[in-house]
Motif scaffolding. Sequence first.
Motif, PDB file in Angstrom:
ATOM      1  N   LEU A 202     -62.703 -30.950  39.094  1.00  0.00           N
ATOM      2  CA  LEU A 202     -63.182 -32.323  39.181  1.00  0.00           C
ATOM      3  C   LEU A 202     -64.254 -32.571  38.131  1.00  0.00           C
ATOM      4  O   LEU A 202     -65.147 -31.751  37.936  1.00  0.00           O
ATOM      5  N   PRO A 203     -64.195 -33.699  37.463  1.00  0.00           N
ATOM      6  CA  PRO A 203     -65.232 -33.993  36.468  1.00  0.00           C
ATOM      7  C   PRO A 203     -66.546 -34.374  37.152  1.00  0.00           C
ATOM      8  O   PRO A 203     -66.554 -34.894  38.265  1.00  0.00           O
TER       9      PRO A 203
ATOM     10  N   LYS B 256     -57.986 -21.452  48.497  1.00  0.00           N
ATOM     11  CA  LYS B 256     -58.019 -21.184  47.064  1.00  0.00           C
ATOM     12  C   LYS B 256     -57.655 -22.430  46.269  1.00  0.00           C
ATOM     13  O   LYS B 256     -58.300 -22.748  45.271  1.00  0.00           O
ATOM     14  N   SER B 257     -56.636 -23.156  46.692  1.00  0.00           N
ATOM     15  CA  SER B 257     -56.237 -24.363  45.964  1.00  0.00           C
ATOM     16  C   SER B 257     -57.319 -25.437  46.055  1.00  0.00           C
ATOM     17  O   SER B 257     -57.544 -26.178  45.094  1.00  0.00           O
ATOM     18  N   THR B 258     -57.998 -25.531  47.192  1.00  0.00           N
ATOM     19  CA  THR B 258     -59.093 -26.483  47.327  1.00  0.00           C
ATOM     20  C   THR B 258     -60.234 -26.124  46.396  1.00  0.00           C
ATOM     21  O   THR B 258     -60.811 -26.994  45.746  1.00  0.00           O
ATOM     22  N   ALA B 259     -60.559 -24.841  46.306  1.00  0.00           N
ATOM     23  CA  ALA B 259     -61.630 -24.409  45.404  1.00  0.00           C
ATOM     24  C   ALA B 259     -61.261 -24.691  43.948  1.00  0.00           C
ATOM     25  O   ALA B 259     -62.108 -25.123  43.161  1.00  0.00           O
ATOM     26  N   GLU B 260     -60.012 -24.478  43.579  1.00  0.00           N
ATOM     27  CA  GLU B 260     -59.568 -24.760  42.209  1.00  0.00           C
ATOM     28  C   GLU B 260     -59.647 -26.251  41.900  1.00  0.00           C
ATOM     29  O   GLU B 260     -60.066 -26.651  40.809  1.00  0.00           O
ATOM     30  N   ARG B 261     -59.270 -27.079  42.862  1.00  0.00           N
ATOM     31  CA  ARG B 261     -59.336 -28.526  42.644  1.00  0.00           C
ATOM     32  C   ARG B 261     -60.786 -28.994  42.508  1.00  0.00           C
ATOM     33  O   ARG B 261     -61.085 -29.864  41.705  1.00  0.00           O
TER      34      ARG B 261
END
Length: 126
Positions: A78-79, A69-74
């Motif tokens: 990302l721009p 989940k944290s990887t997907a949020e990061r």
Amino acid sequence: MYRRVLALLLLVVLNVSLFSKWGVVAYYHVNKAYIARVLCENRDQPQLHCDGQCYLAKKLQAAEEQERKSTAERLEKLPELVLYCAEVLPCFTSYLLLPQKQSATPHYQGSLFRSPIADIFHPPRA
């Protein structure tokens, strides 16, 4: 000395998320007796020899889900980075591939393409 300590500290801080599963496994091994006695779902069935492995599996799955989940949020934050521009300015397109005038001498053709700068900048005429 301070630089080495600071570099090591930064390395550990940046890799804390990688150690989350190892932390769960280390916690399980340190507190194995307590987990098997109190937190295990199969503590009433000693013939299964679970010894808290069900608790470990749940915690590992929860850690993996949190990491995903944290990887997907990061990745969502990302721009977007544009690496090229597909449009060509129309004012320069006429000068790109203009063939040069044919030379009077056939053995020397010069360059194949005429430069637009040569038309503008030339020596003064007498």
